[in-house]
Design a protein around this motif. Sequence first.
Motif, PDB file in Angstrom:
ATOM      1  N   ILE A 263      -2.118 -44.033 -33.083  1.00 19.45           N
ATOM      2  CA  ILE A 263      -0.853 -44.714 -33.402  1.00 19.45           C
ATOM      3  C   ILE A 263      -1.129 -46.029 -34.128  1.00 19.45           C
ATOM      4  O   ILE A 263      -0.453 -46.371 -35.095  1.00 19.45           O
ATOM      5  N   ARG A 264      -2.118 -46.758 -33.644  1.00 22.70           N
ATOM      6  CA  ARG A 264      -2.485 -48.047 -34.239  1.00 22.70           C
ATOM      7  C   ARG A 264      -4.000 -48.173 -34.186  1.00 22.70           C
ATOM      8  O   ARG A 264      -4.596 -47.979 -33.131  1.00 22.70           O
ATOM      9  N   GLU A 265      -4.614 -48.532 -35.308  1.00 26.74           N
ATOM     10  CA  GLU A 265      -6.080 -48.580 -35.373  1.00 26.74           C
ATOM     11  C   GLU A 265      -6.642 -49.706 -34.513  1.00 26.74           C
ATOM     12  O   GLU A 265      -7.634 -49.534 -33.807  1.00 26.74           O
ATOM     13  N   LYS A 266      -5.992 -50.879 -34.560  1.00 24.50           N
ATOM     14  CA  LYS A 266      -6.504 -52.047 -33.834  1.00 24.50           C
ATOM     15  C   LYS A 266      -5.399 -52.638 -32.962  1.00 24.50           C
ATOM     16  O   LYS A 266      -4.261 -52.809 -33.411  1.00 24.50           O
ATOM     17  N   TRP A 267      -5.773 -52.942 -31.725  1.00 21.55           N
ATOM     18  CA  TRP A 267      -4.827 -53.474 -30.748  1.00 21.55           C
ATOM     19  C   TRP A 267      -5.313 -54.803 -30.197  1.00 21.55           C
ATOM     20  O   TRP A 267      -6.514 -54.986 -29.968  1.00 21.55           O
ATOM     21  N   THR A 268      -4.377 -55.707 -29.940  1.00 25.85           N
ATOM     22  CA  THR A 268      -4.722 -56.884 -29.147  1.00 25.85           C
ATOM     23  C   THR A 268      -4.651 -56.474 -27.675  1.00 25.85           C
ATOM     24  O   THR A 268      -4.010 -55.482 -27.318  1.00 25.85           O
ATOM     25  N   GLU A 269      -5.314 -57.238 -26.820  1.00 24.90           N
ATOM     26  CA  GLU A 269      -5.282 -56.922 -25.386  1.00 24.90           C
ATOM     27  C   GLU A 269      -3.855 -57.016 -24.839  1.00 24.90           C
ATOM     28  O   GLU A 269      -3.448 -56.204 -24.002  1.00 24.90           O
ATOM     29  N   GLU A 270      -3.082 -57.971 -25.339  1.00 23.09           N
ATOM     30  CA  GLU A 270      -1.704 -58.144 -24.870  1.00 23.09           C
ATOM     31  C   GLU A 270      -0.856 -56.914 -25.178  1.00 23.09           C
ATOM     32  O   GLU A 270      -0.056 -56.471 -24.350  1.00 23.09           O
ATOM     33  N   ASP A 271      -1.038 -56.334 -26.370  1.00 19.53           N
ATOM     34  CA  ASP A 271      -0.237 -55.168 -26.766  1.00 19.53           C
ATOM     35  C   ASP A 271      -0.648 -53.903 -26.037  1.00 19.53           C
ATOM     36  O   ASP A 271       0.197 -53.081 -25.665  1.00 19.53           O
ATOM     37  N   ILE A 272      -1.960 -53.712 -25.820  1.00 20.24           N
ATOM     38  CA  ILE A 272      -2.439 -52.449 -25.260  1.00 20.24           C
ATOM     39  C   ILE A 272      -2.362 -52.406 -23.734  1.00 20.24           C
ATOM     40  O   ILE A 272      -2.248 -51.327 -23.140  1.00 20.24           O
ATOM     41  N   TYR A 293     -13.986 -47.829 -23.233  1.00 21.17           N
ATOM     42  CA  TYR A 293     -13.369 -46.900 -24.192  1.00 21.17           C
ATOM     43  C   TYR A 293     -13.079 -47.520 -25.557  1.00 21.17           C
ATOM     44  O   TYR A 293     -12.632 -46.808 -26.463  1.00 21.17           O
ATOM     45  N   ALA A 294     -13.303 -48.830 -25.728  1.00 24.90           N
ATOM     46  CA  ALA A 294     -12.972 -49.470 -27.007  1.00 24.90           C
ATOM     47  C   ALA A 294     -14.078 -50.433 -27.429  1.00 24.90           C
ATOM     48  O   ALA A 294     -14.930 -50.819 -26.636  1.00 24.90           O
ATOM     49  N   ARG A 295     -14.037 -50.806 -28.690  1.00 21.94           N
ATOM     50  CA  ARG A 295     -14.987 -51.764 -29.247  1.00 21.94           C
ATOM     51  C   ARG A 295     -14.192 -52.983 -29.722  1.00 21.94           C
ATOM     52  O   ARG A 295     -13.152 -52.842 -30.369  1.00 21.94           O
ATOM     53  N   SER A 296     -14.665 -54.177 -29.385  1.00 19.99           N
ATOM     54  CA  SER A 296     -13.926 -55.391 -29.740  1.00 19.99           C
ATOM     55  C   SER A 296     -14.484 -56.024 -31.012  1.00 19.99           C
ATOM     56  O   SER A 296     -15.664 -55.862 -31.348  1.00 19.99           O
ATOM     57  N   SER A 297     -13.604 -56.733 -31.705  1.00 20.02           N
ATOM     58  CA  SER A 297     -14.011 -57.494 -32.893  1.00 20.02           C
ATOM     59  C   SER A 297     -12.983 -58.619 -33.083  1.00 20.02           C
ATOM     60  O   SER A 297     -11.949 -58.648 -32.411  1.00 20.02           O
ATOM     61  N   MET A 298     -13.294 -59.545 -33.980  1.00 20.74           N
ATOM     62  CA  MET A 298     -12.381 -60.653 -34.250  1.00 20.74           C
ATOM     63  C   MET A 298     -11.664 -60.398 -35.575  1.00 20.74           C
ATOM     64  O   MET A 298     -12.284 -60.000 -36.570  1.00 20.74           O
ATOM     65  N   GLN A 299     -10.345 -60.619 -35.569  1.00 20.73           N
ATOM     66  CA  GLN A 299      -9.542 -60.444 -36.774  1.00 20.73           C
ATOM     67  C   GLN A 299      -8.600 -61.642 -36.898  1.00 20.73           C
ATOM     68  O   GLN A 299      -7.697 -61.805 -36.081  1.00 20.73           O
ATOM     69  N   ASN A 300      -8.833 -62.467 -37.899  1.00 21.11           N
ATOM     70  CA  ASN A 300      -8.044 -63.690 -38.100  1.00 21.11           C
ATOM     71  C   ASN A 300      -8.032 -64.569 -36.844  1.00 21.11           C
ATOM     72  O   ASN A 300      -7.002 -65.143 -36.460  1.00 21.11           O
ATOM     73  N   GLY A 301      -9.200 -64.649 -36.191  1.00 26.12           N
ATOM     74  CA  GLY A 301      -9.344 -65.498 -35.012  1.00 26.12           C
ATOM     75  C   GLY A 301      -8.798 -64.902 -33.735  1.00 26.12           C
ATOM     76  O   GLY A 301      -8.772 -65.572 -32.694  1.00 26.12           O
ATOM     77  N   VAL A 302      -8.359 -63.633 -33.787  1.00 26.85           N
ATOM     78  CA  VAL A 302      -7.799 -62.961 -32.603  1.00 26.85           C
ATOM     79  C   VAL A 302      -8.683 -61.772 -32.253  1.00 26.85           C
ATOM     80  O   VAL A 302      -9.074 -60.994 -33.131  1.00 26.85           O
ATOM     81  N   LYS A 303      -9.005 -61.623 -30.957  1.00 26.47           N
ATOM     82  CA  LYS A 303      -9.815 -60.478 -30.528  1.00 26.47           C
ATOM     83  C   LYS A 303      -8.956 -59.216 -30.549  1.00 26.47           C
ATOM     84  O   LYS A 303      -7.858 -59.181 -29.991  1.00 26.47           O
ATOM     85  N   VAL A 304      -9.470 -58.180 -31.221  1.00 22.99           N
ATOM     86  CA  VAL A 304      -8.765 -56.894 -31.278  1.00 22.99           C
ATOM     87  C   VAL A 304      -9.714 -55.790 -30.839  1.00 22.99           C
ATOM     88  O   VAL A 304     -10.938 -55.959 -30.819  1.00 22.99           O
TER      89      VAL A 304
END
Length: 312
Positions: A263-272, A293-304
């Motif tokens: 549904i969405r490629e990248k999620w913030t912790e708050e959304d998921i 189950y997921a891999r984290s990365s930084m996107q515009n200063g936000v962890k996704v």
Amino acid sequence: MKIADTSNMLLFIPGCKTPEQLNADQASCNVIHSQIAGFSNNYWELRRCRPKLKKLRKLLMEDPYEGPDSRKAQTLTFSKYTTEDLLSVIQASEEEILHQLQVLDACKIEGFWRILEFDYEMKLLNHVTQLIDSESWSLSKVPLCTCLEELGSLEPREMIEHTLLSYGRKYIDDAGEVYFEMHEDKICRAIAQMLLQNAVKFNLSEFHEVWQQSVPEGMTTRLDQLKGLALVDRSSRPETIFLLKVEDLPEDNQERFNSLFSIREKWTEEDITPYIQDLCAEKQTVGALLTKYARSSMQNGVKVYNSRRPIS
């Protein structure tokens, strides 16, 4: 269940007696020669697991209750379930099943557990909220007796009371009268679902305006009331919102994450979080699930978070 190893060898001896089974008053003890039939170095160990409750909603949604005047109510084309029936087909304890029935706002009709069809549920809720508005009652003090008297000619009295129980908290005042304090968040959430269910996507600002106009006077709508029900897409222009109910997602952990990442490629912790917190086992955190189950990365200063495996 799982197999556990033991350092002590377990021997199987036919007719073996434990010390407690032997007569302690025997004057003499005889040595008995026994034949060993087998041995084992492991045993089965019971492990507490998350109850499989998705099936409960699926079974009850086969035949949702559409009201006493529904043609479907006159037929028996679908199975109906008592508590005993549910215990025989759902992998959960009686306590867990009864709790989930309460979460689902199920009610007993003629001895069978039923879930109200959503449009019928909204019809009942609308009757109640319109009466509250016309009588200028406080949302924290809605009288049961008057509701039943005024609305009893429109719908079965037990359905009116069930609606009050589903969307309010029952209490008794000093005079012994039964009242309900209505749950603002739950009513706002239900009305949002009604607005979103027939739209693929809704302009977020327009939705917020229509939503606020649709709820009873005195109630305030907030996006945090929609956790696990709707998802906001802030990357689109204009921003949009669409219906995504957690109960419609797979129950298996990996399948759930696959579905979310499709549904969405990248999620913030708050959304998921609202969409995975029900997967957490005892003492397990959302963070632990995301690590697995997921891999984290930084996107515009936000962890996704994105999927650890390719999603087809």
